[in-house]
Design a protein around this motif. Structure first.
Motif, short mmCIF file in Angstrom:
data_model
loop_
_atom_site.label_atom_id
_atom_site.label_comp_id
_atom_site.label_asym_id
_atom_site.label_seq_id
_atom_site.Cartn_x
_atom_site.Cartn_y
_atom_site.Cartn_z
N PRO A 102 17.31 13.48 -24.50
CA PRO A 102 18.14 12.23 -24.30
C PRO A 102 19.27 12.47 -23.46
N PRO A 103 19.56 11.42 -22.68
CA PRO A 103 19.06 10.22 -22.57
C PRO A 103 17.73 9.94 -21.65
N ASP A 104 17.44 10.97 -21.11
CA ASP A 104 16.29 11.06 -20.11
C ASP A 104 15.06 10.78 -20.76
N HIS A 105 14.74 11.58 -21.87
CA HIS A 105 13.56 11.43 -22.52
C HIS A 105 13.58 9.83 -23.06
N ARG A 110 10.01 5.23 -22.86
CA ARG A 110 10.05 3.59 -22.79
C ARG A 110 9.32 3.35 -21.64
N ALA A 111 9.38 3.95 -20.65
CA ALA A 111 8.59 3.71 -19.31
C ALA A 111 7.05 3.81 -19.58
N ALA A 112 6.75 5.21 -20.31
CA ALA A 112 5.45 5.44 -20.69
C ALA A 112 4.49 4.43 -21.33
N GLY A 113 5.32 3.69 -22.27
CA GLY A 113 4.60 2.80 -23.24
C GLY A 113 3.96 3.75 -24.27
N THR A 114 3.19 2.95 -25.01
CA THR A 114 2.40 3.76 -26.12
C THR A 114 0.92 3.25 -26.42
N PHE A 115 0.14 4.01 -26.93
CA PHE A 115 -1.27 3.88 -27.30
C PHE A 115 -1.22 2.74 -28.53
N ASP A 116 -0.96 1.44 -28.02
CA ASP A 116 -0.94 0.33 -28.95
C ASP A 116 -2.42 0.16 -29.70
N ARG A 117 -2.44 -0.68 -30.29
CA ARG A 117 -3.69 -1.26 -31.14
C ARG A 117 -4.76 -1.75 -29.87
#
Length: 415
Positions: A102-105, A110-117
């Motif tokens: 952090p804060p780079d991580h 956040r930019a990567a997003g997540t594998f949402d449903r």
């Protein structure tokens, strides 16, 4: 924090233990060596400096704590120009998500997003289709005798899954898979000079490939993750070249993470299944236990056996003094067999209460964990439903690695 103690330490015998770990026999079964390391205490000095951690609780504590940092770009630069940390491949990896603090991580995650449903459901359709096709090919090959499960299934499913999601041409997949195998050496515990050279060359080729991909997607955006990352980074970074490089690092990270560890998980899971006919029968009768079998595989023999962190301040770990900027190597494979965490830890038991750190922990918990579980569970469900029990033809051989396990072959036949 307690009082510092002086651990019993015999450097010669410690070097001998790690030398054994690097042999083919040690790579095939490192657990007796881990047990000897654990006898030295949950935390012990590493022969090359820093500390080795075999205690599950201490590993878990470090992974969850923000007092422990990734060996980031600045840390690697401080190690000096002649060290493995300043090899070109290591410097390149220092800009990927797993090596950021952090804060780079925070910004990059956040930019990567997540594998949402919705994303997992979309990818799940591809995983199901590809798994069916791969097992069709395996069944056909098995009619003529034996087959290498690792080459025909375990190596193919992850690259088809992530390649399709990223929109990569299928004719590129074999080369990308080989480059990934070579690149991972820079992330090993103690890579040799020749292994680092392989990693440096693979990293340079991967950079060229994915930077070209980013430029093409910028010119012709589509409905794919790379195009979406370009849009996201254009709002975060005014310099277009820097934005494109940030997207490249995301694509590189996703490719490396999705291929190497997932293919190993699939192979180890299948090896454990074919070695244990009673487990095959249990899963056939109770397919609802498939998720538990996958979790126990991740505990019993995880794809990644070493995670490294750096102390942000002087501290004590189980009475062992660790100085600021010193590295600790968390032996995940050893921690998973810690009898203080699991009873009968050397027994494979999918009915046990789950508990592992195979996907790391804290802010660095694996972004692709849902995808890895999806692929493993889908493959296992189809295996037990579609094929009669498989049998192991010969013992597998293992790649010359300590941290990132990989089966070079898994030769099976119909029972």
């Amino acid at each position: 924090m307690g009082v510092a103690t002086t651990p019993t330490y015999d450097r010669r015998s410690a070097v001998s233990l790690f030398s054994r770990l690097r042999t083919p026999r040690g790579q095939a079964d490192p657990y007796p060596i881990y047990a000897e390391l654990r006898e030295r205490g949950g935390v012990s000095p590493a022969p090359w400096g820093g500390s080795i951690v075999t205690s599950f609780d201490v590993c878990d504590q470090i992974l969850r704590s923000r007092d422990w940092l990734e060996p980031d770009k600045e840390w690697r630069a401080r190690q000096g120009p002649g060290t493995r940390w300043n090899a070109p491949s290591s410097r390149e990896m220092s800009s990927t998500l797993p090596a950021l603090n952090p804060p780079d991580h925070t910004r990059v995650r956040r930019a990567a997003g997540t594998f949402d449903r919705n994303t997992v459901q979309q990818i799940g359709r591809t995983v199901s289709r590809v798994t069916t096709e791969l097992l069709d090919s395996l069944a056909e090959r098995l009619r003529d005798g034996e087959a290498n499960f690792s080459a025909l299934v375990s190596d193919e499913l992850p690259i088809a899954t992530i390649g399709d999601w990223l929109g990569l041409p299928s004719e590129d997949w074999p080369r990308l898979r080989q480059l990934t195998h070579d690149q991972v050496f820079t992330q090993e515990l103690l890579p040799s000079a020749s292994q680092l050279a392989l990693s440096d060359a693979a990293t340079a080729e991967l950079r060229s490939y994915f930077m070209d991909l980013v430029r093409r997607r910028r010119a012709n955006p589509g409905e794919d993750p790379v195009s979406r990352w370009i849009q996201t980074w254009d709002t975060l970074e005014q310099d277009r070249d820097k934005a494109d490089e940030a997207v490249y690092f995301l694509a590189l990270f996703v490719m490396l993470a999705a291929l190497e560890t997932t293919s190993t998980l699939l192979s180890i899971m299948t090896l454990l299944l074919v070695e244990r006919p009673a487990q095959w029968e249990l899963l056939t009768a109770h397919p609802e236990l498939v998720p538990a079998f996958v979790e126990e595989t991740l505990r019993y023999d995880p794809p990644t056996h070493v995670i490294s962190r750096v102390a942000s301040q002087d501290c004590l770990l189980e009475g062992v003094e660790v100085r600021r900027d010193e590295m600790v190597h968390l032996l995940v494979g050893a921690a998973h067999r810690d009898p203080a965490r699991h009873s009968d830890p050397d027994e494979f038991n999918p009915l046990r209460q789950p508990g592992h750190i195979a996907f790391s922990g804290g802010i660095h918990y694996c972004l692709g964990a849902p995808l890895a579980r999806l692929e493993a569970q889908t493959l296992l469900h189809q295996l037990i439903l579609r094929l009669p029990r498989l049998t192991l033809v010969r013992r597998p051989t293992w790649a010359p690695r300590v941290a990132f396990r990989r089966l070079l072959n898994l030769d099976v036949a119909l029972a």
